[in-house]
Enzyme design. Sequence first.
Site, PDB file in Angstrom:
ATOM      1  N   CYS A  54       0.823  -1.215   0.000  1.00 32.28           N
ATOM      2  CA  CYS A  54       0.000   0.000   0.000  1.00 32.28           C
ATOM      3  C   CYS A  54       0.854   1.261   0.000  1.00 32.28           C
ATOM      4  CB  CYS A  54      -0.973   0.003   1.171  1.00 32.28           C
ATOM      5  SG  CYS A  54      -0.212  -0.249   2.779  1.00 32.28           S
ATOM      6  N   ASP A 102      -8.420   4.659  -1.867  1.00 37.55           N
ATOM      7  CA  ASP A 102      -7.855   3.434  -1.297  1.00 37.55           C
ATOM      8  C   ASP A 102      -7.157   2.613  -2.382  1.00 37.55           C
ATOM      9  OD1 ASP A 102      -7.351   1.023   0.069  1.00 37.55           O
ATOM     10  OD2 ASP A 102      -9.128   1.308   1.333  1.00 37.55           O
ATOM     11  N   HIS A 136      -2.476   1.038   7.159  1.00 34.88           N
ATOM     12  CA  HIS A 136      -2.677   1.204   5.713  1.00 34.88           C
ATOM     13  C   HIS A 136      -2.206   2.589   5.275  1.00 34.88           C
ATOM     14  CE1 HIS A 136      -4.300   0.017   1.896  1.00 34.88           C
ATOM     15  NE2 HIS A 136      -5.173   0.994   1.853  1.00 34.88           N
TER      16      HIS A 136
END
Length: 451
Positions: A56, A180, A162
């Site tokens: 991520c 995201d 994240h």
Amino acid sequence: MAVAGLYRRILPSPPAIEFASSEGKQLFAEALQSGTMEGFFRLISYFQTQSEPAYCGLASLSVVLNALAIDPGRKWKGPWRWFDESMLDCCEPLERVKAEGITFGKVACLAHCAGAKVEAFHTTQSNIDDFRSHIKKCATSEDCHLIASYHRKPFKQTGTGHFSPIGGYHAGRDMALILDVARFKYPPHWVPVSLLWEAMDTVDGATGQPRGFMLISRLQAPPLLYTLSCKHESWASTAKFLTVDVPILLKSDDLKTVPEVLSVIFQSLPAHAGDFIKWIAEVRRQDEDGSSLSNEEKARIAAKEEVLKQVHETKLFNYVTDWLSSARLQFENLPTFVDKDSLTEIAANVCCQGAEILTGCHRAKAGFYCKKTCVTCLKSNGDNTTAIISALPPQTWTGLKDQKLSSEIQAIVSDENLLVVLREEVVLLRRQLHFLKGCKDNEVENVCQMP
């Protein structure tokens, strides 16, 4: 052990509002009308899904770097230069990131290494009002983007730590748009800024540090030839040595000459200090079809050669190369700043280490060289050494007891005496060094775990 397959997750709403929902579209339209979606279009043009569960941080950074139109200076695939997760390895081996995730500090280091300007903040170094102001600033500009590091739990989402970029802001509802990068799991969604701050203001159990956010923008003049690297585990000790230990060493010794100063520094270097500075190597093999370098590539290489030429013309370079030459004759067991038996191979060794990572540098019996390159790996000089000494903070030399020596060496290392291009390189290295020292001082560690 086999794991059952998963196809996406249902986005918990509330508290999040899916971007593609009717309400999400309405928020987008209103924010667009108010001018707080300017950064969105660049980001969405280069948006990508993370290719690994723990990528991520790399995916978020790839999106932002490409949105800022920063040229990586090396090829991705075919003839194309482009930021991809697989290219973001200057601060951490990809296999380790794949297995363990990446820390907040390393993501910031990667952005620096890639030629971006970075401002990183733990929640303990900022507050929600300043955070909101930063979101607004980036949302109303195409020249700045914000990456948030947060825990998913406050959003009632599955997973832990994240990273994702923020794509916009709705002032009326005080909501931020999270793009995201784990799109296989959750789609882009709006969240209250207060809840996003709460999600960032969580402690990472692996490091004991709070999460936070970073602002990434384009440098006016990205580095051409040199960059610092925190890929090796010793980066923190090397940064500390250069910024904290060196000034202390210089105060404690009765030094009279520049070579004596260099001796104190070089003979006290930590292990693997040579991994701390890299060439932004230009390694370009001839294409299979026999085509030569493009005019753009030739111009970029010529600019790098000009920087190298300016390094060679400095007084400091002469002092460094003289010391390296004499050191070869005086010492059999030299510091591990070098590969084996000669400090005079510092620049070539470091260059080749970086080049091997890029696209294939080869070592020869007579020394080090990169096959079919335009900027060669030099066998016996102190290019990289000169650059790192030049980048030391100006206050490094003020503690020298001999005032004449102090004045002499400050004049030698002063960036005011450098030509513009080399001065910019030195200033950028100094900024990187300051940033990495700050990372260590503040223990900027925040693991991006599985999404």
